[in-house]
Design a protein around this motif. Structure first.
Motif, PDB file in Angstrom:
ATOM      1  N   LEU A  50       0.713  -1.207  -0.064  1.00 28.01           N
ATOM      2  CA  LEU A  50       0.122   0.058   0.191  1.00 28.01           C
ATOM      3  C   LEU A  50       0.765   1.172   0.200  1.00 28.01           C
ATOM      4  CD1 LEU A  50      -3.006  -0.922   2.544  1.00 28.01           C
ATOM      5  CD2 LEU A  50      -2.965  -1.148  -0.117  1.00 28.01           C
ATOM      6  N   ARG A  51       1.983   1.353   0.329  1.00 27.27           N
ATOM      7  CA  ARG A  51       2.862   2.578   0.544  1.00 27.27           C
ATOM      8  C   ARG A  51       3.051   3.225  -0.762  1.00 27.27           C
ATOM      9  NH1 ARG A  51       8.345   0.786   4.566  1.00 27.27           N
ATOM     10  NH2 ARG A  51       7.189   2.009   6.309  1.00 27.27           N
ATOM     11  N   PRO A  52       3.165   2.609  -1.830  1.00 26.90           N
ATOM     12  CA  PRO A  52       3.130   3.379  -3.095  1.00 26.90           C
ATOM     13  C   PRO A  52       2.032   4.291  -3.480  1.00 26.90           C
ATOM     14  CG  PRO A  52       4.105   1.120  -3.437  1.00 26.90           C
ATOM     15  CD  PRO A  52       3.383   1.276  -2.325  1.00 26.90           C
ATOM     16  N   LEU A  71      -7.846  -0.665  -6.495  1.00 24.19           N
ATOM     17  CA  LEU A  71      -7.295  -1.155  -5.301  1.00 24.19           C
ATOM     18  C   LEU A  71      -7.678  -2.732  -5.094  1.00 24.19           C
ATOM     19  CD1 LEU A  71      -5.525  -0.446  -2.998  1.00 24.19           C
ATOM     20  CD2 LEU A  71      -8.017   0.124  -1.641  1.00 24.19           C
ATOM     21  N   CYS A  72      -8.982  -2.940  -5.457  1.00 20.57           N
ATOM     22  CA  CYS A  72      -9.180  -4.288  -5.118  1.00 20.57           C
ATOM     23  C   CYS A  72      -8.500  -5.169  -6.224  1.00 20.57           C
ATOM     24  CB  CYS A  72     -10.800  -4.430  -5.414  1.00 20.57           C
ATOM     25  SG  CYS A  72     -11.213  -6.269  -5.243  1.00 20.57           S
ATOM     26  N   ASP A  73      -8.313  -4.793  -7.536  1.00 18.04           N
ATOM     27  CA  ASP A  73      -7.569  -5.457  -8.423  1.00 18.04           C
ATOM     28  C   ASP A  73      -6.143  -5.697  -8.060  1.00 18.04           C
ATOM     29  OD1 ASP A  73      -7.434  -6.729 -11.235  1.00 18.04           O
ATOM     30  OD2 ASP A  73      -6.205  -4.874 -11.597  1.00 18.04           O
ATOM     31  N   THR A 133       0.709  -4.228 -10.536  1.00 18.95           N
ATOM     32  CA  THR A 133       1.297  -3.108 -10.341  1.00 18.95           C
ATOM     33  C   THR A 133       0.488  -2.112  -9.517  1.00 18.95           C
ATOM     34  OG1 THR A 133       1.028  -2.163 -12.320  1.00 18.95           O
ATOM     35  CG2 THR A 133       3.115  -3.346 -12.365  1.00 18.95           C
ATOM     36  N   PRO A 134       1.078  -1.072  -8.949  1.00 18.77           N
ATOM     37  CA  PRO A 134       0.293  -0.147  -8.154  1.00 18.77           C
ATOM     38  C   PRO A 134      -0.642   0.625  -9.063  1.00 18.77           C
ATOM     39  CG  PRO A 134       2.265  -0.084  -7.195  1.00 18.77           C
ATOM     40  CD  PRO A 134       2.368  -0.935  -8.452  1.00 18.77           C
TER      41      PRO A 134
END
Length: 529
Positions: free
Chosen positions: A373-375, A385-387, A525-526
């Protein structure tokens, strides 16, 4: 001419007035429509809950349900990263439990990584250096392979409630973390997206708190997990707990495992003057504590099987009468991804507590989730976010990312089945082989203990040692003179070993554990903020 100009001006004026009126009507209609739309939206938000509950919105980044080990550690980790966190916990008083009292060295390393190691200080926690095993009048000692680690790294055992209170205090010390006592009632859902949680305060007032991300960590008795996962808990056995006072363990600073009949008995220190005893009773029901059946069972069946040095203190604890029980639950991690929500801790994944690995798995998951979650600058795109968070479910089982979860889950299930007494002669041989294998010392003891402690969470190492025990058992049978019966028994032993470990590995996910590169989520990836 003057009359013509006046007529033109009157026409312009009338047109202008008509235009203004039209605009006013349109704007009025838009406002009314917007208000009605907002009202419908609010109605949808509360459609599964009582209308009119006070709501807290747009103030927090994360809502966490539960402030046990997982919830408190997660709140501190995310709060330290600058997230605004709201935690709702059913009871903020110090818990009094008979489990969650042994933290493996691998879990202690995660505490260090989360800056929470000071939570085991000033609670009379005891250092644990390894295990002692007892079977049939014989015993052996196996230590944690701590070479190469700092002198502070070891296991820790303590009162669960004291540890949790220190974790809560640490989380609440951050200005952007808020803890509130309340009973979580249900998740708030809008158009398939989880928006927050509805809870009831002690005074009976129902509240709704909303955030882009809701994380459910409300423990093994979670009433919210059913909408976020497909698995259901199983109860293979129950623990019956006692506290032995002012007694010395045969091996100081070690956990003790007695391979008794019908199932194991555990002893470990939880303070400088107290030793926890956990008696495993197979099945979902235990003899009644209220009518004295349990005390009779402990005196007649259990006491004769424990080390002589502990018998007097054990019987004194039984006579004192503070006997408690708790179901041991097992549940594989089978998430049902929902935008805006995530499961963690025992609400998400459980294994038999024989190996004391629950807190180690939870803390390992928190480190992994925090790093994922940091990035992200914010969590305001629930679907993206769910993906992205699907990667978490894969990485917690991937070898290169220290798959503490899958290794400890598999080991706990396999060891419990091996350590339980069985009428099957092949399984009796497997149990004896396991005891003797660990007694060999060297890599034969340090390897399995490194797996159990979370110091070497490699699934391939687990499989190798498990089948090495089985092959060792076959060797015991065939030497010095094999016979047809022994060959048949050895074949059944190998088959029994496979029947124990393969279903557990299958439940954990064969692809995730051994072939993670074939899982699409591995490459997530984020999302772009």
């Amino acid at each position: 001419m003057a009359l013509l100009m006046q007529s033109i001006l009157d026409g312009v004026h009338g047109t202008f007035v008509l235009f203004i009126c039209s605009v006013a009507v349109i704007l009025g209609g838009c406002i009314i429509f917007r208000r009605r739309s907002t009202a419908r939206q609010t109605h949808r938000l509360s459609s599964h809950h009582s209308v009119g509950s006070p709501a807290i919105r747009d103030k927090y980044d994360v809502v966490i349900v539960g402030a046990g080990v997982a919830g408190s550690a997660l709140a501190y980790a995310l709060g330290k990263d600058g997230r605004k966190v709201f935690v709702v916990e059913r009871d903020l008083k110090e818990p009094d439990r008979i489990v969650g009292e042994l933290l493996q060295p691998g879990g202690y390393l995660k505490l260090l990584e989360l800056d929470l190691a000071d939570c085991v200080q000033e609670i009379d926690a005891q250092r644990v250096q390894g295990y002692a095993l007892f079977k049939g009048g014989k015993d052996t000692k196996v230590g944690y392979p701590l070479e190469g680690y700092s002198g502070d790294v070891a296991g820790r055992s303590f009162h669960n409630g004291r540890f949790i209170q220190k974790m809560r205090e640490k989380a609440a010390s951050l200005p952007n973390v808020e803890l509130e006592q309340g009973t979580a009632l249900s998740l708030i859902e809008e158009c398939g997206i989880i928006r927050g949680v509805k809870y009831r305060k002690a005074a009976g007032i129902e509240m709704e708190v909303c955030a882009p991300l809701t994380i459910v960590c409300d423990g093994c008795f979670s009433n919210l997990r059913r909408t976020l996962c497909t698995s259901k808990p199983e109860v293979p056995s129950c623990f019956v707990g006692l506290v032995l006072e002012d007694c010395e363990l045969p091996y100081a600073n070690h956990g003790h495992v007695v391979l008794a009949d019908p199932s194991p008995i555990l002893f470990y220190p939880i303070s400088s003057t107290e030793v926890r005893c956990l008696v495993d009773v197979p099945g979902e029901k235990v003899p009644s504590i209220a009518n004295g059946e349990m005390a009779k069972y402990l005196k007649s069946v259990v006491a004769p099987q424990i080390p002589q040095k502990l018998q007097m203190a054990f019987l004194a604890a039984v006579e004192k009468g503070n006997i408690r029980s708790m179901p041991n639950k097992s549940m594989p991690a089978l998430p049902l991804p929902r935008p805006g929500a995530l499961l963690l801790g025992d609400a998400f994944n459980m294994r038999h507590p024989l190996t004391g690995g629950g807190m180690t798995v939870a803390l390992s998951d928190i480190v992994l989730l925090r790093n994922l979650l940091r990035p992200l600058k914010n969590f305001h795109d629930p679907q993206a976010l769910c993906d992205y968070v699907e990667k978490f479910y894969t990485l917690r089982k991937v070898q290169r990312h220290q798959p503490v979860a899958s290794t400890i889950n598999t080991l706990a299930g396999a060891l419990y089945k091996v350590f339980c007494a069985s009428p099957d002669q092949a399984m009796k041989e497997m149990r004896q082989a396991c005891f003797e294998y660990l007694s060999l010392g060297g890599v034969f003891s340090s390897g399995p203990v490194a797996l159990l402690s979370g110091l070497n969470p490699r699934p391939m190492s687990l499989v190798a040692h498990f089948f090495a025990v089985a092959i060792y058992g076959v060797g015991r049978l065939l030497l010095p003179f094999p016979s047809p019966y022994k060959l048949w028994l050895g074949t059944r032993l190998l088959k029994g070993a496979s029947n124990i470990i393969l279903p557990i590995i299958r439940a954990e996910g064969l692809r995730q554990v051994f072939f993670p590169n074939t899982i699409p989520a591995y490459y997530k990836t984020p999302p772009v903020a």
